[in-house]
Design an enzyme around this catalytic site. Structure first.
Site, mmCIF file in Angstrom:
data_model
loop_
_atom_site.group_PDB
_atom_site.id
_atom_site.type_symbol
_atom_site.label_atom_id
_atom_site.label_comp_id
_atom_site.label_asym_id
_atom_site.label_seq_id
_atom_site.Cartn_x
_atom_site.Cartn_y
_atom_site.Cartn_z
ATOM 1 N N MET A 102 0.853 -1.192 0.000
ATOM 2 C CA MET A 102 0.000 0.000 0.000
ATOM 3 C C MET A 102 0.888 1.241 0.000
ATOM 4 S SD MET A 102 -3.286 0.516 -0.072
ATOM 5 C CE MET A 102 -4.592 1.625 0.378
ATOM 6 N N CYS A 103 0.961 1.963 1.100
ATOM 7 C CA CYS A 103 1.806 3.146 1.257
ATOM 8 C C CYS A 103 1.376 4.291 0.342
ATOM 9 C CB CYS A 103 3.277 2.831 1.028
ATOM 10 S SG CYS A 103 3.956 1.620 2.182
ATOM 11 N N GLY A 104 1.741 5.499 0.727
ATOM 12 C CA GLY A 104 1.450 6.689 -0.060
ATOM 13 C C GLY A 104 2.690 7.544 -0.195
ATOM 14 N N ARG A 162 -3.582 5.434 3.160
ATOM 15 C CA ARG A 162 -2.704 4.531 2.413
ATOM 16 C C ARG A 162 -1.536 4.047 3.277
ATOM 17 N NH1 ARG A 162 -3.380 3.781 -2.902
ATOM 18 N NH2 ARG A 162 -1.267 2.916 -3.001
#
Length: 297
Positions: A1-3, A32
């Site tokens: 995920m992550c942003g 995120r």
């Protein structure tokens, strides 16, 4: 995920608002990556000095550690404190001396080094992390940030992004590298050291190694397409600009917006929508395996 977010300002009139806009972008990306966050801001520099960003377990501990560094021989350090971090300005002639003193103090970790770069990261909701470090009040020319959802390692400050392995250079990453252990072993033999087992730190180290060999940032990123295996989006900050690269498959989301005033990157468009005049920006999706780079004039 992550942003991931990134903001490069073309208009000097916006420099005082860099942190304000970067904080807004990070906050939007909280869902995120809700477990930790970090950012790097490229602000002012002082001739013949280097900034050392230090971090400790608490705000009290970082102040105690900096005071003890002075007593241990570092002298009266020019320091600015931001919660668990401190930005210490040191004359270039004394950099190695002070770094040796830092290395002897188990309470302190060196988060970043550079003429202009200041780097902060902590566990917690991105919006809260930005508030703790007072990001909205920071000024500068450009900055990058990351919100993390830890899927392959523990939720720790060490594991948060950005990762910095060279002066004024840092990287945020969304994705996964399959060959990072082998690349880490190679880079270790080349003299690089690593703080974590995170694959993103290896990516940062690879770029540092190539640039130490004389490659430009664009060339180092291009080389990473052949040497780093996996799926990824990189946003990289340097003293003079920032760059974006997606792998040839580009399965991770990415969008950019450009106006006469700025260039911005976000994992999703909503991170860009909070910027001024976003509705009139040229919005585009970065192409696979193509380096996008902007430099200060």
């Amino acid at each position: 995920m992550c942003g991931i977010v990134g903001l490069f300002l073309k208009n000097p009139g916006l420099y005082p608002k860099l942190g304000f806009h970067l904080a807004a972008m990070l906050g939007v990306m909280s869902d995120r990556g809700p477990d930790s966050a970090g950012f790097a801001v490229y602000g002012s520099s002082q001739a013949d000095h280097v900034k050392l960003t230090l971090r400790a377990a608490s705000a009290v501990e970082i102040r105690e550690a900096v005071a003890d560094l002075g007593k241990a021989g570092a002298g009266d350090l020019d320091s600015v404190f931001h919660d668990t971090h401190a930005v210490v300005s040191v004359p270039l002639a004394r950099e190695q001396e002070v770094r040796l003193l830092i290395a002897r103090d188990s309470r302190v970790t060196l988060a970043g080094v550079g003429a202009r770069m200041e780097l902060f990261k902590e566990v917690g909701l991105p919006e809260q992390v930005a508030k703790r470090f007072e990001l909205s009040g920071m000024s500068g020319t450009h900055g990058i940030g990351h919100t993390r959802m830890a899927t392959e390692s523990a939720v720790t400050t060490r594991g948060a992004h950005p990762f910095s392995t060279g002066k004024d250079q840092c990287l945020v990453h969304n994705g996964s590298l399959s060959n990072h252990c082998g690349v880490r072993r190679f880079l270790s033999r080349e003299g690089l050291t690593f703080e974590t087992d995170n694959d993103s730190e290896v990516a940062a180290g690879f770029l540092t190694w190539r640039m130490q060999q004389g490659a430009s940032l664009e060339q180092a990123l291009t080389d990473s397409l052949a040497d780093l295996d996996g799926f990824f989006t990189f946003v990289v900050g340097t003293e003079s600009g920032f760059a974006v690269l997606r792998d040839p498959i580009s399965c991770k989301p990415a969008v950019m917006a450009e106006t006469d005033d700025y260039v911005a990157f976000g994992s999703e468009y909503r991170a860009l929508a909070v910027l001024p005049n976003a509705g009139r920006a040229r919005v585009f999706e970065p192409e696979p395996a193509r380096v996008y780079a902007w430099e200060l004039r």
